[in-house]
Design a protein around this motif. Structure first.
Motif, PDB file in Angstrom:
ATOM      1  N   UNK A  59      12.028  -6.243 -22.549  1.00 50.94           N
ATOM      2  CA  UNK A  59      10.786  -6.631 -23.486  1.00 50.94           C
ATOM      3  C   UNK A  59       9.415  -6.714 -22.241  1.00 50.94           C
ATOM      4  N   UNK A  60       8.645  -5.624 -22.904  1.00 54.20           N
ATOM      5  CA  UNK A  60       7.170  -5.824 -22.690  1.00 54.20           C
ATOM      6  C   UNK A  60       6.130  -6.931 -22.495  1.00 54.20           C
ATOM      7  N   UNK A  61       6.548  -8.072 -23.403  1.00 52.12           N
ATOM      8  CA  UNK A  61       6.089  -9.011 -23.480  1.00 52.12           C
ATOM      9  C   UNK A  61       6.208 -10.250 -22.910  1.00 52.12           C
ATOM     10  N   UNK A  62       7.259  -9.398 -21.755  1.00 50.17           N
ATOM     11  CA  UNK A  62       8.331 -11.276 -21.127  1.00 50.17           C
ATOM     12  C   UNK A  62       7.287 -11.678 -20.104  1.00 50.17           C
ATOM     13  N   UNK A  63       6.685 -12.607 -19.979  1.00 48.60           N
ATOM     14  CA  UNK A  63       6.126 -13.207 -18.718  1.00 48.60           C
ATOM     15  C   UNK A  63       7.067 -13.822 -18.127  1.00 48.60           C
ATOM     16  N   UNK A  64       7.938 -14.747 -18.333  1.00 44.76           N
ATOM     17  CA  UNK A  64       8.888 -15.547 -17.228  1.00 44.76           C
ATOM     18  C   UNK A  64       9.517 -16.284 -17.651  1.00 44.76           C
ATOM     19  N   UNK A  65      10.598 -16.857 -17.363  1.00 45.51           N
ATOM     20  CA  UNK A  65      11.736 -17.883 -17.456  1.00 45.51           C
ATOM     21  C   UNK A  65      11.688 -19.549 -16.697  1.00 45.51           C
ATOM     22  N   UNK A  66      12.018 -21.035 -17.785  1.00 43.98           N
ATOM     23  CA  UNK A  66      11.807 -22.352 -17.922  1.00 43.98           C
ATOM     24  C   UNK A  66      12.847 -22.345 -18.192  1.00 43.98           C
ATOM     25  N   UNK A  67      13.047 -23.002 -17.150  1.00 45.81           N
ATOM     26  CA  UNK A  67      14.241 -24.375 -17.320  1.00 45.81           C
ATOM     27  C   UNK A  67      13.205 -26.105 -17.901  1.00 45.81           C
ATOM     28  N   UNK A  68      13.582 -26.545 -18.583  1.00 45.67           N
ATOM     29  CA  UNK A  68      13.964 -27.661 -19.121  1.00 45.67           C
ATOM     30  C   UNK A  68      14.714 -28.369 -18.417  1.00 45.67           C
ATOM     31  N   UNK A  69      15.034 -29.571 -18.034  1.00 49.66           N
ATOM     32  CA  UNK A  69      15.939 -30.731 -18.059  1.00 49.66           C
ATOM     33  C   UNK A  69      15.497 -32.373 -17.525  1.00 49.66           C
ATOM     34  N   UNK A  70      15.952 -33.290 -17.666  1.00 49.66           N
ATOM     35  CA  UNK A  70      15.735 -34.380 -16.995  1.00 49.66           C
ATOM     36  C   UNK A  70      16.464 -34.604 -15.989  1.00 49.66           C
ATOM     37  N   UNK A  71      15.850 -35.289 -15.428  1.00 53.59           N
ATOM     38  CA  UNK A  71      16.860 -36.278 -13.717  1.00 53.59           C
ATOM     39  C   UNK A  71      17.028 -36.827 -13.713  1.00 53.59           C
ATOM     40  N   UNK A  72      16.555 -38.221 -14.213  1.00 58.38           N
ATOM     41  CA  UNK A  72      16.950 -39.684 -14.561  1.00 58.38           C
ATOM     42  C   UNK A  72      16.342 -39.843 -16.125  1.00 58.38           C
ATOM     43  N   UNK A  73      17.294 -40.365 -16.927  1.00 56.10           N
ATOM     44  CA  UNK A  73      17.635 -41.078 -18.450  1.00 56.10           C
ATOM     45  C   UNK A  73      15.671 -40.831 -18.717  1.00 56.10           C
TER      46      UNK A  73
END
Length: 399
Positions: A59-73
């Motif tokens: 995809x020419x519009x793709x810029x980056x990949x990101x992950x989201x998560x919790x370290x602790x509650x």
């Protein structure tokens, strides 16, 4: 000739006009749809985290990949990587519970794809594995703490003691280090039983369990320097430059800005080189401190590796026949950084407080005379070199 100049001018204008029509490659289309999600996902667990490998959408519009998560509650974290990578590095977990991670493809217009849910079960994190290697033992005037940190993770080791005997804990010291082997001691305790506790913390504020132990420190005393004097034996390296003579190693002067309190040997002396001191009293040695010159902490002519030898009847010819080796030591930088890089903690340790070195607890014998043998500086391990030594101090038991 005039026609030639007109042609050249016209060509220049055409070139400029062509440059003005050069394509713009960083254009962002706000109306472009979100990229497709990543595919072909693989998960590789690591201590306290893991790697997520994937295939990028075309995809020419793709810029980056990101992950989201919790370290602790309730404590959220994220990590990003560009389109030139196919791997996300996940860090910061303090246990081995399975984690749910949402991964997004993000466009140049910041539109996100639908999340891809990834499950990761990290391996035992350093804050826990290093805790399992902790050894807390009696030391002269206090306790010693040792541990192994094979991953070189930045950790804080905090030592506390029960100040009342009824569970009133007071912090004694927090030791910051990324060294693969950690060792430090705390002093100032009398030779009676004390309850100590130690725990670890990493930069994500994950805490280990607490190790508690009842310990009776070994008795020791500071060895006063008013009885010390320098000995000038054959083959010793007492020859100095300018006014930086040998007695400066016990004049009580060191630290930042103190040019007047250093011993500095000549640049042409051999390494290893040694100096000899008469302490005036007979000592069972427990520990010592060695200071670095404030202009060259963990660098230059400051001592890097050394040996301490003891005698009660040193030969007048300077030979080693009457000397006993007590121990070998080497400075270890608290930060664990390579040579040429120092932190405030490194400077505080080597210049302000002095490096701590413990003699073996089972060291036998008492001695009046000591030889400080410099095996290597940060500038030289031989055959020649200068040694700069601001101060040394000893603790033990006067016999």
């Amino acid at each position: 000739m005039r026609r030639k100049y007109w042609v050249q001018a016209l060509l220049a204008l055409l070139i400029l006009a062509g440059c003005g029509k050069e394509a713009v490659y960083n254009y962002t289309d706000p109306g472009a749809p979100a990229p497709a999600p990543i595919t072909d996902i693989q998960v590789v667990p690591t201590p306290g985290g893991g790697y997520i490998l994937y295939k990028l959408p075309v995809d020419p519009n793709l810029s980056y990949v990101k992950a989201e998560y919790e370290l602790q509650p309730g404590v959220k974290s994220e990590t990003k990587t560009s389109i030139f990578n196919d791997t996300l590095k996940i860090t910061g977990f303090g246990d081995t519970r399975e984690r749910t991670i949402s991964v997004y493809s993000v466009g140049k217009n910041e539109k996100r794809s639908e999340p891809v849910t990834v499950h990761l079960t990290p391996l035992t994190p350093p804050v826990a594995s290093v805790f399992n290697s902790l050894v807390v033992a009696p030391a002269f005037g206090g306790v010693s703490v040792k541990y192994e940190n094979p991953t070189g993770t930045n950790l804080v080791t905090t030592l506390l003691y029960d100040s009342t005997g009824n569970g009133t804990w007071k912090e004694v010291r927090s030791y910051y280090s990324a060294a693969t082997t950690g060792v430090f001691s705390v002093r100032g305790f009398d030779a009676t039983p004390h309850r100590f506790a130690v725990y670890l913390r990493d930069r994500w504020n994950n805490h280990s369990d607490s190790l508690q132990k009842m310990i009776t420190p070994l008795f020791e005393q500071f060895i006063p320097k008013n009885t010390w004097k320098a000995l000038y034996l054959p083959n010793d390296g007492y020859q100095y430059v300018e006014s930086f003579s040998l007695p400066h190693v016990y004049d009580g002067i060191w630290g930042s800005g103190r040019y007047d309190g250093i011993f500095a040997s000549r640049h042409t002396l051999d390494i290893p080189q040694w100096i000899t001191l008469d302490l005036g009293v007979t000592i069972r040695f427990s520990r010592m401190k060695v200071w670095h010159y404030f202009e060259s902490p963990f660098a230059g002519a400051s001592v890097r590796a050394f040996e301490i030898w003891g005698s009660n009847n040193p030969a007048a010819d300077g030979s080693w026949d009457s000397w006993t080796k007590l121990s070998s030591f080497e400075f270890v930088k608290p930060s664990g950084l390579p040579q040429g890089q120092v932190t405030a903690d490194d400077i505080n340790y080597s210049v302000t407080n002095g490096g701590d070195f413990d003699f073996p607890v089972d060291l036998q014998g008492t001695y009046r005379y000591v030889r400080f043998k410099t095996v290597a500086t940060y500038a030289s391990s031989g055959p020649i070199g200068q040694v700069v030594l601001p101060e040394i101090s000893f603790w033990g038991v006067i016999q």
